[in-house]
Design a protein around this motif. Structure first.
Motif, PDB file in Angstrom:
ATOM      1  N   SER A 111      -5.216  -0.190   8.214  1.00 28.18           N
ATOM      2  CA  SER A 111      -5.848  -0.178   7.077  1.00 28.18           C
ATOM      3  C   SER A 111      -5.855  -1.359   6.137  1.00 28.18           C
ATOM      4  CB  SER A 111      -4.897   0.971   6.197  1.00 28.18           C
ATOM      5  OG  SER A 111      -3.984   0.262   5.761  1.00 28.18           O
ATOM      6  N   SER A 124      -7.533   2.083   1.158  1.00 29.38           N
ATOM      7  CA  SER A 124      -7.763   3.372   1.411  1.00 29.38           C
ATOM      8  C   SER A 124      -8.758   3.521   2.654  1.00 29.38           C
ATOM      9  CB  SER A 124      -8.261   4.268   0.313  1.00 29.38           C
ATOM     10  OG  SER A 124      -9.181   3.688  -0.224  1.00 29.38           O
ATOM     11  N   CYS A 163     -13.081   5.819   5.161  1.00 27.00           N
ATOM     12  CA  CYS A 163     -12.207   5.661   4.004  1.00 27.00           C
ATOM     13  C   CYS A 163     -11.827   6.660   2.993  1.00 27.00           C
ATOM     14  CB  CYS A 163     -13.287   4.640   3.167  1.00 27.00           C
ATOM     15  SG  CYS A 163     -12.646   4.202   1.454  1.00 27.00           S
ATOM     16  N   GLY A 213     -11.064   6.645  -0.056  1.00 32.59           N
ATOM     17  CA  GLY A 213     -11.522   6.491  -1.514  1.00 32.59           C
ATOM     18  C   GLY A 213     -13.033   6.901  -1.602  1.00 32.59           C
ATOM     19  N   SER A 255      -1.434   5.844  -1.788  1.00 31.43           N
ATOM     20  CA  SER A 255      -2.539   6.091  -1.364  1.00 31.43           C
ATOM     21  C   SER A 255      -3.320   7.234  -1.369  1.00 31.43           C
ATOM     22  CB  SER A 255      -2.349   5.922   0.240  1.00 31.43           C
ATOM     23  OG  SER A 255      -3.397   6.534   1.044  1.00 31.43           O
ATOM     24  N   LEU A 256      -4.764   7.071  -1.314  1.00 31.95           N
ATOM     25  CA  LEU A 256      -5.538   8.269  -1.674  1.00 31.95           C
ATOM     26  C   LEU A 256      -5.460   9.466  -0.670  1.00 31.95           C
ATOM     27  CD1 LEU A 256      -8.540   6.233  -2.896  1.00 31.95           C
ATOM     28  CD2 LEU A 256      -7.328   8.088  -4.168  1.00 31.95           C
ATOM     29  N   GLU A 257      -4.964   8.871   0.561  1.00 35.83           N
ATOM     30  CA  GLU A 257      -4.792   9.878   1.615  1.00 35.83           C
ATOM     31  C   GLU A 257      -3.796  10.871   1.407  1.00 35.83           C
ATOM     32  OE1 GLU A 257      -3.778   7.478   5.135  1.00 35.83           O
ATOM     33  OE2 GLU A 257      -3.213   9.320   6.389  1.00 35.83           O
TER      34      GLU A 257
END
Ligand SMILES: [Zn+2]
Length: 585
Positions: A34, A46, A58, A60, A442-444
Motif C-alpha cells: 500500500s 488507501s 484505491c 479512497g 484506513s478507508l478499507e
C-alpha cells in the motif's frame, strides 16, 4: 490489436516494481502493498497493489485496474503506448512490426483533421460576423465595449441562423463521421440506430473559440443572441470530443501563459466574457474555467506556470460555491490563493465597464488571503451571535482548515478562525486532532464487513491463483445461488461468476463493489483450496437455513395469532424440512 503481446507483457511485468517507480509502496499483507494514491490527494495510504493478482485499487477514490491502466492514467497515454512503455521497462523486445502504429497514425490523422475543421469553422464564423447577417451580433459585442481589433484578437464570430450553412462549408474537406466527431453538429438518431443528417449545433449565436495551450482552436462557447425558450440556453459549449475535454482546458491560457510566468501569478475568473474584459483592461495573466469549478486536471495544467492565484468569481451564490470548491482544490494542491470580491456585487466584466481598468487593478491588489475570505464568508452565512451559529461557522471552516497541506499556515488559519468567530482556540485544535486521527483509520475498514466464508468464495471465483478452487466455487455458486441472497456480496458473487474471460477487477463496474473485492483479495494469505470452497459453501448454506428457520418461526407465530390454520400447516411443513436439513449438517 496485438493483444497477445499485451498479455505476454502483463504476465512478465512486475506491477509492484512498475507502480513502485511512482508510489512509495510498503508491504501491507501477504500479497499486497500500500501507499499514497497518485490519483487523489491523501495523507494516509488507501492505495493498494496486489502482487500476484496484478491489480491496483484505491479505497479512497475508487480507481483500479492493471499495470496498463495505471501507466495510461499516470503518464496520460493511450493503451498501445502503455503496453510499449511497460514492455520497454521490463526489457521485453517489441514485435518486429511497430506495435499498433497503424492505430496511432489513424488517431493522429483524425486529430489533425479535427483541428483543421475547427480552424475553418473559426474563420467562417468570423466572416459571418462581418456579413450583413452579423449586424445583431456586432451590436451585442460593441454594446459590451469591444472594438473590432479586440474582436479580431479573440477571433470572436457569429453562427448564423442556418441548419446547413456550416456543413456545406466543411463537407468538402471531411467525411460525415469526422464532421460528426467534431462536435460542431447535432443529429438525431434514426430508427436503424445510425446518426441522421447533421445540422449546425450553434445557430444565431456569438461564438468564442476555445484554444489549447498552443493557441489552436479545439472547441467553442456560443452565446445566444435572443432570450427565451426557443433560443435555448444562454451559453452552449462544444461537447467532449477527441480534441476537447472541458475539465482539461483553461480558457485564454494560450494568450496568458507568458504573462503568468512574468508576473508570477494568475487571475482566475468564471466566464469567457469576464476573461476577455479583464485581459483587455491590461491584466494579461487572466484565465477562465468555463463557468464551472476548477478541476484537478486544470490545477495540474496551471501549476506548470505558477502556484499563486487570485480567484475572482461572481459574487452570487453559484459563484461563491464555485469559488469555495476551487479554493479547496487549489489550496490542497499547495497553491497560494487570494480572493477578490468586487464592490456592488458586480462581475469583472461589468465592474471594468463601470469603474474602469485602474479600479479593477486596485481591487486585485487588495485581494484577501483565502483564509480571511472564508472566515468572512462563514461570519456572513452564520453570524456568530449564538453558540449554535458559532458551531455552524466552525463546521463550515474546518474542512478548509484541514485541507491546508502546510502545518504552520494551517495553525494560523485555525487561530484566526477561532478568534474571529469567538470560540476557544483549544476547541478548534482538538477538532483538528480528531480529524487527523480519523484520517489514519484506513478507508478499507469503512467498507461493509464480510464473513470469512464470503471472502473465500470471492477469492476463489476471482480465479487466477487456483483453477480447481475456481471451478468448485463456480459449480457451488450455480447450485446454491438462492442461498446467497441477502449477503453483502451477493451481486458481486454473481458478477464474478458470469464475467467470462474478463479480468475480475475489470468485470466490476461499481467502485464500492470493486472495493469489497479488493478488500477480500488483499487479505488473501495463500491460494484457496477446493476443500476451503466446499466448507465456505456449507457455512453460507447453513447460515441461509438458520435465517429461513428464524423467519418461519416468526411467520408461524403470526399465522397462529391470526387463526390462519392452513397457513400454519404449510409453514410448519417447510420449517420441518429445514430443521431436518440443519440436523443433517
Ligand atoms: Zn485514490
Amino acid at each position: 490489436m496485438a493483444s497477445d503481446f499485451a498479455q505476454l507483457v502483463k504476465q512478465q511485468a512486475d506491477i509492484v516494481k512498475i507502480i513502485g517507480d511512482y508510489v512509495r509502496l510498503k508491504k501491507a499483507g501477504a500479497q499486497n502493498f500500500s501507499g499514497l494514491c497518485p490519483f487523489h490527494k491523501e495523507k494516509s495510504p488507501s492505495f493498494s497493489v496486489h502482487a500476484t493478482r496484478q491489480f491496483f485499487h484505491c479505497f479512497g477514490c475508487g480507481v483500479s485496474g492493471d499495470v496498463f491502466s495505471f501507466i495510461q492514467k499516470v503518464e496520460n497515454v493511450s493503451f498501445p503506448e502503455s503496453v510499449r512503455f511497460v514492455a520497454q521497462k521490463c526489457g521485453i523486445p517489441l514485435p518486429k512490426r511497430e506495435f499498433s502504429s497503424e492505430e496511432e497514425a489513424q488517431e493522429s490523422r483524425q486529430r489533425t483533421k479535427l483541428l483543421e475543421l475547427h480552424e475553418l469553422a473559426t474563420a467562417w464564423f468570423e466572416e459571418q460576423l462581418r456579413s450583413p447577417e452579423g449586424a445583431l451580433a456586432r451590436e451585442y459585442l460593441s454594446g459590451r465595449g469591444l472594438k473590432p481589433e479586440e474582436i479580431q484578437k479573440f477571433r470572436i464570430g457569429f453562427a448564423p441562423d442556418s441548419f446547413h450553412a456550416l456543413r456545406e462549408r466543411l463537407q468538402p474537406v471531411a467525411d460525415q463521421e469526422t464532421l460528426r466527431l467534431s462536435g460542431l453538429f447535432s443529429f438525431k438518431e434514426q430508427e436503424d440506430g445510425k446518426p441522421g443528417p447533421l445540422y449546425s449545433k450553434f445557430r444565431k449565436r456569438v461564438t468564442f473559440p476555445i484554444a489549447n495551450e498552443s493557441g489552436r482552436v479545439i472547441a467553442f462557447t456560443a452565446r445566444a443572441l435572443e432570450a427565451g425558450e426557443k433560443a435555448g440556453p444562454k451559453y452552449m459549449n462544444s461537447p467532449e470530443t477527441p480534441l476537447y475535454s472541458k475539465g482539461n482546458v483553461l480558457f485564454n491560457l494560450d494568450k496568458a501563459r507568458q504573462a503568468i510566468r512574468e508576473t508570477g501569478f494568475a487571475v482566475l475568473v468564471e466566464g469567457q466574457m469576464d476573461c476577455i474584459s479583464v485581459y483587455l483592461a491590461g491584466v494579461k495573466n487572466v484565465i477562465a474555467t468555463s463557468g464551472t469549478a476548477f478541476t484537478e486536471a486544470q490545477v495540474r495544467l496551471l501549476s506548470r506556470y505558477t502556484t499563486r492565484i487570485i480567484v475572482n468569481f461572481d459574487p452570487d451564490t453559484a459563484g461563491a460555491n464555485a469559488a469555495e470548491k476551487s479554493i479547496a482544490l487549489l489550496t490542497e494542491e499547495g497553491f497560494e490563493v487570494r480572493v477578490v470580491t468586487l464592490e456592488g456585487g458586480l462581475d469583472p466584466d461589468r465592474y471594468i465597464r463601470e469603474q474602469g481598468a485602474p479600479a479593477y487593478m486596485a481591487a486585485l491588489r487588495g485581494a484577501k488571503r483565502h483564509s480571511d475570505y472564508l472566515i468572512e464568508r462563514a461570519r456572513q452565512l452564520f453570524p456568530p451571535t449564538t453558540a449554535d451559529a458559532k458551531v455552524k461557522a466552525l463546521n463550515f471552516l474546518l474542512p478548509h482548515i484541514k485541507r491546508m497541506p502546510n502545518r504552520i499556515t494551517r495553525d494560523e488559519f485555525a487561530a484566526d478562525a477561532a478568534q474571529k468567530i469567538g470560540i476557544d482556540s483549544a476547541l478548534v485544535r482538538e477538532e483538528l486532532k480528531q480529524a487527523a486521527a480519523k484520517r489514519r483509520d484506513s478507508l478499507e475498514h469503512a467498507l461493509p464487513a464480510m464473513s470469512e466464508a464470503e471472502k473465500v468464495l470471492l477469492r476463489a471465483l476471482a480465479g487466477a491463483l487456483s483453477e480447481a478452487a475456481c471451478q468448485a466455487a463456480a459449480a457451488g455458486f450455480d447450485a446454491n445461488e438462492i442461498h446467497f441472497e441477502g449477503l453483502t456480496v451477493a451481486s458481486l458473487l454473481k458478477q464474478l461468476r458470469h464475467r467470462g474471460a474478463v479480468d475480475p477487477m475489470h468485470a466490476i463496474e461499481d467502485p464500492a463493489a470493486r472495493g469489497l473485492l479488493a478488500k477480500a483479495l488483499n487479505g488473501e494469505m495463500e491460494p484457496i483450496s477446493p476443500e476451503q470452497v466446499t466448507a465456505a459453501l456449507d457455512t453460507l448454506r447453513h447460515r441461509h437455513l438458520e435465517r429461513r428457520q428464524r423467519e418461519l418461526r416468526a411467520a408461524i407465530a403470526d399465522a397462529e395469532r391470526k387463526g390462519d390454520a392452513a397457513l400454519v400447516v404449510s409453514l410448519t411443513a417447510e420449517k420441518l424440512s429445514i430443521d431436518r436439513a440443519l440436523r443433517e449438517f
